[in-house]
Motif scaffolding. Structure first.
Motif, PDB file in Angstrom:
ATOM      1  N   TRP A 135       0.865  -1.193   0.000  1.00 12.37           N
ATOM      2  CA  TRP A 135       0.000   0.000   0.000  1.00 12.37           C
ATOM      3  C   TRP A 135       0.894   1.232   0.000  1.00 12.37           C
ATOM      4  N   ILE A 136       0.632   2.144  -0.927  1.00  8.27           N
ATOM      5  CA  ILE A 136       1.428   3.376  -0.999  1.00  8.27           C
ATOM      6  C   ILE A 136       0.486   4.573  -1.136  1.00  8.27           C
ATOM      7  N   PRO A 137       0.464   5.471  -0.145  1.00 13.36           N
ATOM      8  CA  PRO A 137      -0.311   6.701  -0.310  1.00 13.36           C
ATOM      9  C   PRO A 137       0.432   7.664  -1.236  1.00 13.36           C
ATOM     10  N   VAL A 138      -0.290   8.231  -2.173  1.00 10.33           N
ATOM     11  CA  VAL A 138       0.304   9.189  -3.116  1.00 10.33           C
ATOM     12  C   VAL A 138      -0.387  10.532  -2.868  1.00 10.33           C
ATOM     13  N   PRO A 139       0.331  11.566  -2.422  1.00 10.93           N
ATOM     14  CA  PRO A 139      -0.311  12.830  -2.036  1.00 10.93           C
ATOM     15  C   PRO A 139      -0.739  13.679  -3.231  1.00 10.93           C
ATOM     16  N   ILE A 140      -1.663  13.139  -3.977  1.00 16.09           N
ATOM     17  CA  ILE A 140      -2.251  13.835  -5.128  1.00 16.09           C
ATOM     18  C   ILE A 140      -3.758  13.741  -4.979  1.00 16.09           C
ATOM     19  N   LEU A 141      -4.455  14.831  -5.234  1.00 11.44           N
ATOM     20  CA  LEU A 141      -5.910  14.841  -5.177  1.00 11.44           C
ATOM     21  C   LEU A 141      -6.419  15.677  -6.338  1.00 11.44           C
ATOM     22  N   LEU A 142      -6.997  14.998  -7.322  1.00  8.45           N
ATOM     23  CA  LEU A 142      -7.432  15.655  -8.552  1.00  8.45           C
ATOM     24  C   LEU A 142      -8.869  15.258  -8.878  1.00  8.45           C
ATOM     25  N   PRO A 143      -9.633  16.147  -9.506  1.00  6.85           N
ATOM     26  CA  PRO A 143     -10.980  15.774  -9.934  1.00  6.85           C
ATOM     27  C   PRO A 143     -10.937  14.781 -11.086  1.00  6.85           C
ATOM     28  N   GLY A 144     -11.976  13.980 -11.185  1.00  8.11           N
ATOM     29  CA  GLY A 144     -12.049  12.985 -12.249  1.00  8.11           C
ATOM     30  C   GLY A 144     -11.955  13.597 -13.629  1.00  8.11           C
ATOM     31  N   GLU A 145     -12.400  14.828 -13.777  1.00  2.00           N
ATOM     32  CA  GLU A 145     -12.364  15.490 -15.082  1.00  2.00           C
ATOM     33  C   GLU A 145     -10.941  15.780 -15.536  1.00  2.00           C
ATOM     34  N   LYS A 146      -9.974  15.643 -14.626  1.00  3.99           N
ATOM     35  CA  LYS A 146      -8.567  15.804 -15.005  1.00  3.99           C
ATOM     36  C   LYS A 146      -7.836  14.469 -15.100  1.00  3.99           C
ATOM     37  N   THR A 147      -8.491  13.401 -14.726  1.00  6.94           N
ATOM     38  CA  THR A 147      -7.805  12.110 -14.676  1.00  6.94           C
ATOM     39  C   THR A 147      -8.468  11.073 -15.576  1.00  6.94           C
ATOM     40  N   SER A 148      -9.154  11.525 -16.593  1.00  7.84           N
ATOM     41  CA  SER A 148      -9.804  10.592 -17.511  1.00  7.84           C
ATOM     42  C   SER A 148      -8.761   9.717 -18.200  1.00  7.84           C
ATOM     43  N   THR A 149      -9.105   8.468 -18.402  1.00  2.52           N
ATOM     44  CA  THR A 149      -8.210   7.551 -19.119  1.00  2.52           C
ATOM     45  C   THR A 149      -8.420   7.620 -20.635  1.00  2.52           C
ATOM     46  N   ARG A 150      -9.255   8.543 -21.074  1.00  2.00           N
ATOM     47  CA  ARG A 150      -9.387   8.767 -22.524  1.00  2.00           C
ATOM     48  C   ARG A 150      -8.140   9.453 -23.078  1.00  2.00           C
TER      49      ARG A 150
END
Length: 513
Positions: free
Chosen positions: A204-219
């Motif tokens: 388990w690795i916490p990654v200190p990033i918090l972004l809205p889904g509209e910026k993280t689309s896999t499209r």
């Protein structure tokens, strides 16, 4: 293992038997915005119980291979539209009913734990962690739990420890949702059938990033390439599953941040895979951009009015009910109705989907199609940005019986077709419009309370822009005013130092008890 069910079959003159495991199914799923004043009650979850739970899972249809691989005991599975914080009463009622149902058919070899991972509950910081601990108190620690999640969920150490197997979606939009749930089920079946049981290692690795889904689309990149790294890792000997959670940005809780988790039996491979994914995520943090152009509402409307492409779709993002918005913010609709371009019935055609307004719906039903109606709509829950609207227009359609909306009414005001609902509803399918007599493909402008377009709307669009509008799921995270998330957090703290992304090995369930 408690292989109590026996499947008999004849494959030779001698009778042979094959043991099959007993597997329960349970789960609660919702995204809850703590930045919305809305509260979610039990009714919103639309719980399914007993054999009705199977209707969530086509891959467990009665004649399916996976259905035959186990003796399935479905208990309670409930899924609510995203919304506000869940009331403690609703949570306790659904959890306690689940626990009572689990007690009936003990013991179990496995549990398919189907959750979202972004549920917020009044008075709890980690509801899914609380839920799974209470489940363990009933079913014990010999039972294998396979947890299925949305990639916008949150994985606390408590949830990670009490899950033996865990996975999440690899696509946003979530076109692989059922594939991911099936993978969680088949991972569980494989471990039970092989006798391998619990994975030896969970990184388990916490990654200190918090972004809205509209910026993280896999499209688009970098999300597309990041998630594309997973299959090669899971193909390695000794690795069962690997997953990347983006986390949920609209809840102000310490557990909300990115997470990478890998499970398997080879310590070196599990560690290497987890650290590779976590470092890959961190390295591309500055490359995440909105999946479509973004502008203010005024700028978005100006572009739409100049465009000759139909429909020009505008995402009203700040109040997106499928991300946790209340769905009844009137700010955008108020701005549209003030525009001179839409005052005349002959102006550019517009569809606005949608605004809850039970008062207007009731009056429209009394007035009937083709007649004038005046009634109140919106801002019954979230009135921080604009007040309720007193709408006057012509009733063009009335449709009763929708599972979410209850009753839908189309009221034409100038050139704007406003869809008013008895209860909030997201509009994702062409049929949502055509069932109301609307023709979105030949409409100039279609405004939808959504973020990134779901596949059917995306394929329908002539052009598209996402409008930065206010609401409980405001895409400008800096405007939200976080007080409780862990800091530093990217992108809120843009110049933060590189974090420690070394794998943390989580104890096996029950090991620390």
């Amino acid at each position: 293992m408690f292989f109590l069910a026996i499947l008999a079959f004849a494959c030779s003159p001698e009778e042979k038997t094959k043991e099959i495991p007993r597997i329960a199914i349970a789960g609660l799923a919702i995204e809850s915005s703590t930045f919305s004043p809305a509260l979610t009650e039990e009714e919103a979850f639309k719980a399914r119980r007993g054999t009705e739970v199977f209707t969530f899972y086509p891959f467990l249809a009665e004649d399916s291979l996976d259905r035959k691989r186990a003796n399935w005991i479905p208990t309670l599975r409930a899924h609510a539209l995203p919304g506000g914080t869940v009331t403690r009463e609703a949570y306790e009622s659904l959890v306690n009913e689940t626990l009572d149902r689990l007690k009936v058919d003990l013991p179990y070899d496995g549990l398919f734990f189907d959750i979202h991972g972004a549920m917020s509950v009044v008075g709890l910081d980690d509801p899914e962690g609380d839920f799974i601990v209470r489940v363990r108190e009933v079913i014990g620690y010999e039972t294998l739990i396979s947890t299925s999640m949305d990639l916008h969920g949150n994985v606390s150490p408590r949830l990670a420890e009490n899950s033996d197997l865990i996975t999440c979606y690899r696509m946003a939009p979530h076109e692989d949702a059922l594939d991911s749930k099936k993978r969680a089920v088949e991972n569980l079946l494989d471990r039970l059938e092989s006798g391998k049981g619990k994975p030896a290692f969970k990184a388990w690795i916490p990654v200190p990033i918090l972004l809205p889904g509209e910026k993280t689309s896999t499209r688009i990149e970098p999300g597309k390439g990041l998630y594309a790294k997973i299959p090669a890792l899971t193909a390695k000997e000794g690795v069962i599953d690997a997953a990347i959670w983006m986390g949920y940005p609209w809840a102000d809780e310490p557990r909300n941040h990115g997470v990478v988790m890998v499970t398997g039996d080879d310590e070196a491979e599990v560690k290497a895979a987890a650290e590779y994914l976590a470092k890959s995520y961190w390295e591309v943090r500055n490359e995440f951009e909105f999946v479509a152009p973004v502008a203010t509402l005024d700028e978005s409307l100006a572009m739409a009015l100049k465009s000759d492409k139909k429909p020009f779709m505008i995402s009203d993002m700040g109040d997106n009910p499928t991300a946790g918005g209340a769905g009844d913010v009137t700010w955008t609709l108020n701005e549209i109705l003030k525009r001179p371009e839409f005052k005349s019935a002959t102006g550019p055609s517009v569809i606005y989907a949608s605004i809850p307004g039970p008062d207007l719906v009731e009056k429209a039903m009394a007035a009937g199609v083709g007649n004038q109606v005046t009634g109140m709509a919106g801002a019954m829950v979230d009135n921080r940005f604009a007040p309720p609207l007193n709408l006057t227009g012509t009733v063009e359609a009335i449709l009763e019986g929708d599972i979410d909306a209850g009753v839908e009414v189309v009221v034409k005001i100038g050139s704007v077709h406003v869809i008013v609902t008895q209860k909030r509803k997201p509009y994702h399918n062409e049929s949502d419009f055509t069932n109301l007599g609307l023709d979105p493909r030949n409409t100039n402008i279609v405004l939808v309370k959504i973020g990134y377009l779901v596949p059917e709307l995306y394929d329908m669009r002539g052009d598209w822009i996402m409008a930065l509008t206010p609401g409980g799921v405001d895409q400008d995270l800096e405007r939200l005013g976080y007080k409780r998330i862990n800091r530093p957090m990217f992108p809120l703290d843009k110049d933060m130092a590189d974090p420690d992304l070394a794998a943390q090995f989580i104890p096996a369930s029950g090991q620390t008890k």
